[in-house]
Scaffold this active site. Structure first.
Site, PDB file in Angstrom:
ATOM      1  N   GLU A  12       0.501  -1.072   0.087  1.00  0.00           N
ATOM      2  CA  GLU A  12       0.103   0.108   0.036  1.00  0.00           C
ATOM      3  C   GLU A  12       1.105   1.039   0.047  1.00  0.00           C
ATOM      4  O   GLU A  12       0.563   2.398  -0.917  1.00  0.00           O
ATOM      5  CB  GLU A  12      -0.676  -0.192   1.476  1.00  0.00           C
ATOM      6  CG  GLU A  12      -0.112   0.399   2.233  1.00  0.00           C
ATOM      7  CD  GLU A  12      -1.008  -0.821   3.829  1.00  0.00           C
ATOM      8  OE1 GLU A  12      -2.061  -0.316   3.043  1.00  0.00           O
ATOM      9  OE2 GLU A  12      -0.775  -1.364   4.616  1.00  0.00           O
ATOM     10  N   ASP A 200      -9.296 -11.599   6.691  1.00  0.00           N
ATOM     11  CA  ASP A 200      -9.515 -12.914   7.057  1.00  0.00           C
ATOM     12  C   ASP A 200     -10.406 -12.466   8.528  1.00  0.00           C
ATOM     13  O   ASP A 200     -11.053 -11.217   8.441  1.00  0.00           O
ATOM     14  CB  ASP A 200      -8.202 -12.942   7.812  1.00  0.00           C
ATOM     15  CG  ASP A 200      -7.312 -12.493   8.639  1.00  0.00           C
ATOM     16  OD1 ASP A 200      -6.578 -11.384   8.309  1.00  0.00           O
ATOM     17  OD2 ASP A 200      -8.089 -12.247   9.702  1.00  0.00           O
TER      18      ASP A 200
HETATM   19  N1  ADE Z   1      -4.490  -8.215  10.405  1.00  0.00           N
HETATM   20  C1  ADE Z   1      -4.745  -8.647   8.831  1.00  0.00           C
HETATM   21  N2  ADE Z   1      -5.306  -9.911  10.133  1.00  0.00           N
HETATM   22  C2  ADE Z   1      -4.628 -10.019  11.428  1.00  0.00           C
HETATM   23  C3  ADE Z   1      -5.342 -10.688  11.924  1.00  0.00           C
HETATM   24  N3  ADE Z   1      -6.193 -11.909  12.712  1.00  0.00           N
HETATM   25  N4  ADE Z   1      -5.032 -10.349  13.744  1.00  0.00           N
HETATM   26  C4  ADE Z   1      -4.083  -9.398  13.821  1.00  0.00           C
HETATM   27  N5  ADE Z   1      -3.569  -8.905  12.981  1.00  0.00           N
HETATM   28  C5  ADE Z   1      -4.190  -9.232  11.634  1.00  0.00           C
END
Ligand code: ADE
Length: 236
Positions: A12, A200
Site C-alpha cells: 500500500e 480474514d
Molecule cells: N491483520 C490482519 N489480520 C489480522 C489478524 N487476524 N490478527 C492481527 N492482525 C491482523
C-alpha cells in the site's frame, strides 16, 4: 494541513508513493519517510513495520521531524464481527489495546486501560472519520463500517482468542498497530483515523485467508487514502 500516513505494508505504501508528486525521502531509525503531495495535499508516507512499538516510533518521528498536523493509519485487519466480510472497510470510531492487561494489579484497570491515562480507548477525529467513510463507501459502496479497532502484538487466528478480544473490547476488527498510533496521536494532540480493510476472520481460517486477500485489501486501502486526500485538499 499536513497529513502523516502510516501504512503497515509494502504494497500500500508503494502504490501511494507511485501517485505522489514532489517526493523527497529520508531514512530515520530504519524507516523511509516519503514527503510530497498526494492529490495536491502535503503528505508524509511511511511504512512502519509490524506491531505497536514500530508504529509508535513512526508517530513520534512524524510529529517531531515532519510536523504533521493529522494522522491516518491504514492496512488490513481481521474481522471480529460476523457482519464484516473480507474486503469490507472499518473506519475507527476509537482504538484500544486488547493485550494491555493490569487488572491483576488493580481491578479498576480493565483490559486495555493503560494506568495513568484518562482514556481506555483513544477517540478518532470526527472530520477524518467522515471523510474516510465517504472515501471507502465511494470505492466499495455499502462496504464501509464505523467501529472500534482492537490492537495487540498478536496475529489472531483462534476462535477462543477472538471471542475473548470481542468480550474485552467490543471491537469490530483486530490488527497490530492502530491503537499505538491512536495513543501516540492522543499524546501529541493530533487528530487521527484508522482505516482498515478486512483480510480474514481472525479465527481458524485466518492463516489461510490472510495471504490470499492481503494484497487486494491493501490495494483498496491505498485507493481510499488517495480519494480521502483529494477530498481533504478540496475542503482546505
Ligand atoms: N491483520 C490482519 N489480520 C489480522 C489478524 N487476524 N490478527 C492481527 N492482525 C491482523
Amino acid at each position: 494541513m499536513k497529513l502523516g500516513i502510516i501504512g503497515a505494508m509494502d504494497v500500500e505504501v508503494a502504490s501511494l508513493k507511485n501517485v505522489m508528486e514532489n517526493k523527497t525521502e529520508r531514512m530515520i531509525a530504519g524507516s523511509v519517510y516519503c514527503e510530497g503531495t498526494l492529490e495536491g495535499l502535503p503528505v508524509v508516507v511511511v511504512q512502519c513495520g509490524v506491531g505497536k512499538v514500530n508504529a509508535a516510533l513512526c508517530v513520534q518521528t512524524l510529529c517531531d521531524c515532519f510536523s504533521v498536523t493529522y494522522l491516518v493509519n491504514t492496512g488490513v485487519a481481521g474481522s471480529l464481527n460476523a457482519a464484516l466480510d473480507i474486503g469490507d472497510f472499518v473506519i475507527s470510531t476509537d482504538a484500544m489495546y486488547h493485550d494491555f492487561d493490569c487488572h491483576t494489579l488493580n481491578p479498576d484497570y480493565p483490559v486495555g486501560q493503560v494506568p495513568g491515562l484518562a482514556v481506555r480507548a483513544f477517540p478518532a477525529d470526527e472530520r477524518l472519520m467522515k471523510v474516510a467513510f465517504e472515501a471507502a463507501d465511494h470505492i466499495c459502496p455499502g462496504h464501509a463500517h464505523f467501529g472500534r479497532i482492537a490492537s495487540g502484538d498478536q496475529f489472531v487466528c483462534q476462535k477462543e482468542r477472538k471471542e475473548k478480544i470481542v468480550s474485552d473490547t467490543g471491537a469490530k476488527c483486530t490488527e497490530m498497530e492502530g491503537a499505538a498510533i491512536a495513543h501516540g496521536a492522543w499524546r501529541n494532540q493530533i487528530p487521527f483515523v484508522v482505516i482498515r480493510a478486512i483480510s480474514d476472520k481472525a479465527d481458524d481460517s485466518a492463516e489461510m485467508d490472510y495471504p490470499t486477500f492481503e494484497a487486494m485489501a491493501a490495494q483498496r486501502c491505498a485507493e481510499v487514502i488517495r480519494v480521502m486526500a483529494k477530498a481533504l485538499q478540496e475542503s482546505e
